[in-house]
Design a protein around this motif. Structure first.
Motif, PDB file in Angstrom:
ATOM      1  N   MET A   1      -5.101  28.148  -7.298  1.00 40.98           N
ATOM      2  CA  MET A   1      -3.833  28.971  -8.337  1.00 40.98           C
ATOM      3  C   MET A   1      -3.533  27.843  -9.551  1.00 40.98           C
ATOM      4  O   MET A   1      -3.521  26.652  -9.137  1.00 40.98           O
ATOM      5  N   GLY A   2      -3.380  28.198 -10.674  1.00 40.69           N
ATOM      6  CA  GLY A   2      -3.267  27.473 -11.754  1.00 40.69           C
ATOM      7  C   GLY A   2      -1.621  27.120 -11.696  1.00 40.69           C
ATOM      8  O   GLY A   2      -0.810  27.650 -10.971  1.00 40.69           O
ATOM      9  N   PRO A   3      -1.156  26.120 -12.665  1.00 37.58           N
ATOM     10  CA  PRO A   3       0.244  25.443 -12.707  1.00 37.58           C
ATOM     11  C   PRO A   3       0.962  26.801 -13.144  1.00 37.58           C
ATOM     12  O   PRO A   3       2.193  26.785 -12.571  1.00 37.58           O
ATOM     13  N   GLY A   4       0.538  27.693 -13.953  1.00 36.87           N
ATOM     14  CA  GLY A   4       1.256  28.782 -14.362  1.00 36.87           C
ATOM     15  C   GLY A   4       1.715  29.732 -13.357  1.00 36.87           C
ATOM     16  O   GLY A   4       2.740  30.110 -13.173  1.00 36.87           O
ATOM     17  N   GLU A   5       0.677  30.029 -12.375  1.00 37.18           N
ATOM     18  CA  GLU A   5       1.050  30.771 -11.308  1.00 37.18           C
ATOM     19  C   GLU A   5       1.904  30.126 -10.194  1.00 37.18           C
ATOM     20  O   GLU A   5       2.726  30.735  -9.581  1.00 37.18           O
ATOM     21  N   LEU A   6       1.711  28.853 -10.038  1.00 29.91           N
ATOM     22  CA  LEU A   6       2.617  28.180  -8.976  1.00 29.91           C
ATOM     23  C   LEU A   6       3.885  28.085  -9.595  1.00 29.91           C
ATOM     24  O   LEU A   6       4.870  28.042  -8.895  1.00 29.91           O
ATOM     25  N   LEU A   7       3.957  27.907 -11.024  1.00 32.23           N
ATOM     26  CA  LEU A   7       5.323  27.847 -11.544  1.00 32.23           C
ATOM     27  C   LEU A   7       6.139  29.540 -11.389  1.00 32.23           C
ATOM     28  O   LEU A   7       7.177  29.371 -10.837  1.00 32.23           O
ATOM     29  N   ASP A   8       5.248  30.372 -11.343  1.00 30.92           N
ATOM     30  CA  ASP A   8       5.970  31.693 -11.332  1.00 30.92           C
ATOM     31  C   ASP A   8       6.481  31.806  -9.591  1.00 30.92           C
ATOM     32  O   ASP A   8       7.499  32.460  -9.460  1.00 30.92           O
ATOM     33  N   VAL A   9       5.643  31.261  -8.733  1.00 23.99           N
ATOM     34  CA  VAL A   9       5.916  31.119  -7.351  1.00 23.99           C
ATOM     35  C   VAL A   9       7.422  30.552  -7.311  1.00 23.99           C
ATOM     36  O   VAL A   9       8.273  30.967  -6.493  1.00 23.99           O
ATOM     37  N   LEU A  10       7.566  29.338  -7.814  1.00 24.95           N
ATOM     38  CA  LEU A  10       8.653  28.608  -7.821  1.00 24.95           C
ATOM     39  C   LEU A  10      10.085  29.238  -8.434  1.00 24.95           C
ATOM     40  O   LEU A  10      11.144  29.095  -7.857  1.00 24.95           O
ATOM     41  N   LEU A  11       9.617  30.056  -9.363  1.00 20.89           N
ATOM     42  CA  LEU A  11      10.686  30.934 -10.253  1.00 20.89           C
ATOM     43  C   LEU A  11      11.156  31.926  -9.419  1.00 20.89           C
ATOM     44  O   LEU A  11      12.113  32.561  -9.843  1.00 20.89           O
ATOM     45  N   ALA A  12      10.457  32.395  -8.529  1.00 24.49           N
ATOM     46  CA  ALA A  12      10.764  33.660  -7.806  1.00 24.49           C
ATOM     47  C   ALA A  12      10.931  34.739  -8.450  1.00 24.49           C
ATOM     48  O   ALA A  12      12.197  35.336  -8.213  1.00 24.49           O
ATOM     49  N   GLY A  14      11.840  35.206 -11.379  1.00 26.63           N
ATOM     50  CA  GLY A  14      13.121  35.235 -12.222  1.00 26.63           C
ATOM     51  C   GLY A  14      14.453  34.789 -11.668  1.00 26.63           C
ATOM     52  O   GLY A  14      15.300  34.413 -12.169  1.00 26.63           O
ATOM     53  N   ARG A  15      14.395  35.044 -10.248  1.00 24.32           N
ATOM     54  CA  ARG A  15      15.689  34.513  -9.643  1.00 24.32           C
ATOM     55  C   ARG A  15      16.123  33.151  -9.858  1.00 24.32           C
ATOM     56  O   ARG A  15      17.211  32.734  -9.631  1.00 24.32           O
ATOM     57  N   ARG A  16      15.128  32.124 -10.012  1.00 25.89           N
ATOM     58  CA  ARG A  16      15.452  30.775 -10.076  1.00 25.89           C
ATOM     59  C   ARG A  16      15.058  30.200 -11.474  1.00 25.89           C
ATOM     60  O   ARG A  16      15.240  29.263 -11.807  1.00 25.89           O
ATOM     61  N   ALA A  17      15.019  31.305 -12.539  1.00 23.98           N
ATOM     62  CA  ALA A  17      14.666  30.724 -13.827  1.00 23.98           C
ATOM     63  C   ALA A  17      15.500  29.844 -14.432  1.00 23.98           C
ATOM     64  O   ALA A  17      15.320  29.187 -15.165  1.00 23.98           O
TER      65      ALA A  17
END
Length: 881
Positions: A1-12, A14-17
């Protein structure tokens, strides 16, 4: 997974945006290859190619060519840029050539030549062990059997050490071993020293402050003895990206900067890297279980709460590294700063209308808007544990950097608990990594994260240095690591070898961290710091002159190597009977080893060993300075996720005995700290103020501990302890501000703690510009009423036993120092204080209370009484009394 996909994981989804305060994409960089040098050993080249290095990067070849040509060289490029190849290629090629020459004609004695030797120095044993493993892989891939490589340090046995002395071509060690063993016993190391061709100093940016000054003098002693044996080694240094690496390298090895070739153009490829600044969410009502589930730091960050009094009590920063940072709880009404409900109070530190020139510091014309205090937020370690669990679930390989050993254990334990709720097979993929583990445990963890048997390590900065761990997808950083050099070193672990990576800096509940995640330019755009240290510091230089004289009588023609202050100090050491002068030089004539006069790292004693009571198994070690708070009787000690309860602590033997038990609680120490003026060596009157220098005792005593249930941290019980106090005697400079000066500055009893605290922080930040030290070499204290002065006092002290000369330098430059401090505060464009002026990256009080405007008014008032430059007189005022 690229950094963009991993960031999406962390942002949940949009719940953590709203927690991501800034996202920045660092563009990829193409690599630039070069041909292998013609002189490079063919077998070594074949070995590198077998390991996947078909052609080297341009910066590797430039550095290797400079080293081969006999130039001292510093290579300052990014993490994972392949610095090791740049020094091993010329060094090992020389060893192999020398080995071949030695056997060209074994029947003729005149054809015999010494095999060149190489000495590799690193700041940690772990890094030396990692380099040894890398060398073994290279030599095996090259199919060579004629290069003998070995580590040698304090853990090396007598027989193995003898083999290294007699046979090793490449010796991997550290400055401590050089200082305590190799140089004092140089005659037994004559084979290595007489053939010394190269000295490699790895991760040289780690040698800063007093430690850097010590290492610089150890290297001068090494070069001196090598010359005595007929060798003139080339020194090659590897560094993280730092400001002016050539000057720092030259100062470290004791040569002119013109003699050092600096390689700074990084030709290695870099994948796209996404850097995210992250602020944990506010806690509803501030009483949720996550509010304090995982302490930010070790138990020294938990303080003894005392009742509020009418007189604000002492405010202590743990700015020095020699002792714990102890200070008041920020919620104590006795020490909280001015309220922020009223804009005029927040801006000026006093009640009443705003000054006509604006709400900012006097004279700036800046108008400020008060920002209400945030509600409590989830801790950075709790947030990182949740983010790490998400990344592991997504299959990402991750490092999570924490600021303490306890934090690393806590993040790993909590992450495993989260993962167990998702999949019972996932917790085994996460572990902790920190100092204090046994060497074999650290090696196993490093191999497991490399091979993929582990997906994540929660670590201290023990993995910040060059241990080769590549192929990581993400790095989480729990709290500002203190310097931009450290930030980029830790961030460089993500996406190494040209791969993409994600880096997330999670803010602690600290104004400094809060400022940085909302001002990305301060964290990401400012240049990295220079490596600061001063080998001419007399407190550091004097014991090394004694050590040099003990190794071999010190001649007058050798003094240039040790700098312009050497002659003066040798005269003083002779007058005091420490050295003896003879026509042939200076001699050490005492029975005890001169090397024992100094401790390179200022650790303050031997580590305490933690031993399992039932089996006698060594679990790990704890620094002597923190043993009272971490391994006292009844303490819960966490090691690789397993909990032990300490039964006995024997400080005189340096042993803590513990029993393996599963418990549902943790332990937090309680202590008190005091500072006493021991001797006023010099004192100058500035009108109603006094400006003083002398010796102080900083005393800390652990009084007891609390057992708190996990995870809600409910107090289960409180226990008293009978442990001896620990006292650091050191040098300090201090100034007093009697009531009339506070009144002149418009500083009330309410605003005085924040004003004094802010002035203390700013002065600590400015002293390195005048005293050639590092902020981490200093400690501070500010108090509205000090027992020895009877009035408001600001102390800045050396963070090393006996002092290191920095406070004394501050005393000599008092008015200049305070004017620079005042100007730095006034010129800073921030409103209420930031890391550039009054916030400290290592404040034990969480940067509370701070009052920038009141500090500026106070310094203005103090400076009206300071002598003008013409009035200052000699650099060393007459001692008081």
């Amino acid at each position: 997974m690229g950094p963009g996909e991993l960031l999406d994981v962390l942002l949940a989804a949009g719940r953590r945006a709203d927690r991501a305060t800034h996202v920045r994409d660092l563009p990829p960089r193409e690599g630039r290859r070069a041909d292998w040098p013609g002189w490079a050993d063919r077998d070594l080249v074949r070995g590198y190619r077998a390991l996947g290095v078909d052609r080297p990067w341009e910066h590797q070849v430039e550095a290797a060519e400079a080293v081969r040509a006999g130039h001292h060289t510093v290579l300052a490029t990014s993490t994972g840029s392949g610095k090791s190849l740049a020094f091993w290629l010329p060094a090992l090629s020389a060893v192999r050539t020398g080995a071949a020459d030695a056997v060209l004609d074994p029947g003729r004695i005149e054809s015999a030549r010494r095999r060149p030797t190489v000495l590799y120095l690193s700041p940690t044993k772990a890094l030396a062990a990692d380099q040894l493993a890398g060398l073994v892989r290279l030599l095996d891939a090259a199919g060579t059997r004629d290069v003998r490589v070995a580590t040698c340090d304090g853990d090396t046995g007598r027989d193995e050490r003898r083999w290294v002395r007699e046979h090793a071509d490449v010796v991997l060690t550290n400055p401590d071993f050089l200082h305590f063993a190799l140089l004092p016993q140089h005659r037994t190391w004559s084979r290595v020293l007489s053939s010394l061709a190269y000295v490699v100093v790895d991760e040289c940016h780690a040698f800063r402050g007093v430690f850097g000054a010590h290492v610089g003098l150890v290297l001068r002693r090494l070069r001196r003895l090598a010359a005595a044996y007929g060798a003139s080694p080339v020194v090659v240094l590897a560094s993280a990206t730092t400001a002016d690496p050539a000057a720092s390298a030259a100062r470290l090895i004791g040569v002119d900067p013109a003699e050092v070739h600096a390689v700074t153009a990084d030709a290695s490829p870099a994948g796209r890297k996404t850097v995210v600044l992250w602020q944990p969410p506010e806690l509803p009502g501030g009483d949720g279980p996550w509010a304090s589930l995982l302490p930010e730091d070790d138990p020294w960050a938990t303080v003894l709460t005392v009742p509020a009094t009418d007189v604000p009590r002492e405010d202590r920063d743990g700015d020095g590294e020699t002792g714990p940072g102890a200070g008041p709880d920020s919620g104590d009404p006795a020490v909280t700063g001015p309220g922020v409900d009223r804009p005029e109070q927040a801006a000026t530190g006093t009640a009443g209308p705003r000054p006509p020139d604006g709400g900012g510091p006097l004279g700036t014309g800046e108008r400020l808007v008060a920002v209400p205090q945030d509600r409590p937020r989830r801790t950075a370690t709790a947030e990182v544990a949740e983010l790490l669990a998400d990344l592991v679930t997504a299959g990402a390989r991750t490092l999570a950097f924490t600021r303490s050993r306890r934090g690393a254990e806590s993040v790993a334990t909590t992450t495993r608990a989260h993962l167990a709720e998702v999949d019972p097979t996932l917790p085994s993929l996460v572990s902790s990594y920190r100092g204090g583990y046994l060497p074999e445990e650290r090696r196993a963890l490093e191999q497991a994260i490399r091979s993929g048997h582990l997906r994540a390590l929660a670590t201290t900065n023990a993995l910040e240095l060059g241990v080769d761990i590549s192929g990581l997808d993400a790095v989480l950083i729990a709290g500002w690591p203190g310097t931009r050099v450290s930030l980029w070193q830790q961030a460089g672990r993500a996406g190494r070898a040209g791969a993409e990576g994600l880096v997330v800096l999670v803010a602690r509940e600290d104004p400094l961290d809060t400022y940085l995640v909302h001002h990305p330019e301060a964290a990401l755009d400012a240049p990295v710091e220079a490596t600061v240290f001063d080998p001419q510091n007399p407190y550091v230089l004097a014991p090394h002159l004694c050590a040099a004289a003990a190794e071999q009588p010190l001649r007058a023609d050798e003094l240039d190597l040790f700098g312009p202050r050497a002659g003066e100090l040798l005269t003083e050491l002779t007058e005091r009977g420490i050295l003896r002068r003879r026509p042939s030089g200076w001699y050490w004539t005492h029975a005890e080893p001169a090397s024992r006069m100094t401790d390179l790292r200022g650790a303050g004693g031997q580590p305490v060993r933690v031993v399992e009571l039932d089996t006698g198994r060594l679990l790990g070690t704890v620094d002597a300075a923190s043993a009272d708070a971490t391994v006292h009787p009844g303490a819960v000690y966490v090691h690789l996720g397993a909990t032990y309860v300490v039964d006995e602590l024997h400080l005189e033997d340096g042993v803590a005995l513990a029993t393996r038990r599963d418990v549902d609680h943790g332990t937090w120490a309680r202590w008190v700290t005091s500072t006493e003026i021991v001797d006023v060596e010099r004192e100058v009157a500035w009108g109603p103020l006094t400006w003083s220098f002398g010796q102080v005792d900083v005393t800390t005593q652990v009084l007891g501990y609390q057992r708190k249930r996990l995870p809600d941290l409910q107090v289960l019980s409180t226990h008293d302890l009978d442990l001896p106090p620990r006292t650091l005697r050191t040098a300090a400079v201090w100034w007093t501000a009697p009531p009339e000066v506070l009144a002149q500055a418009g500083v009330t009893l309410e605003t005085a703690p924040g004003a004094l605290h802010a002035a203390e922080h700013a002065s600590i930040g400015l002293l390195p510009l005048l005293a050639t030290c590092d902020r981490w070499d200093l400690g501070g204290l500010s108090t509205v009423v000090h027992a020895d002065t009877g009035t408001a006092t600001v102390f800045v002290h050396d963070g090393h036993p006996g002092g290191a000369g920095f406070a004394e330098r501050g005393f000599e430059l008092g008015a200049t120092w305070l004017r620079a401090t005042r100007d730095a505060i006034a010129s800073c464009p921030c409103g209420t204080g930031c890391p550039a002026c009054v916030q400290s990256p290592k404040c034990g009080n969480g940067n509370e209370p701070l009052d920038k405007a009141a500090a500026l008014r106070l310094l203005d008032a103090v400076l009206t009484h300071a002598p003008r430059p013409a009035e200052v007189g000699p650099a060393h005022p007459t001692p008081a009394g």
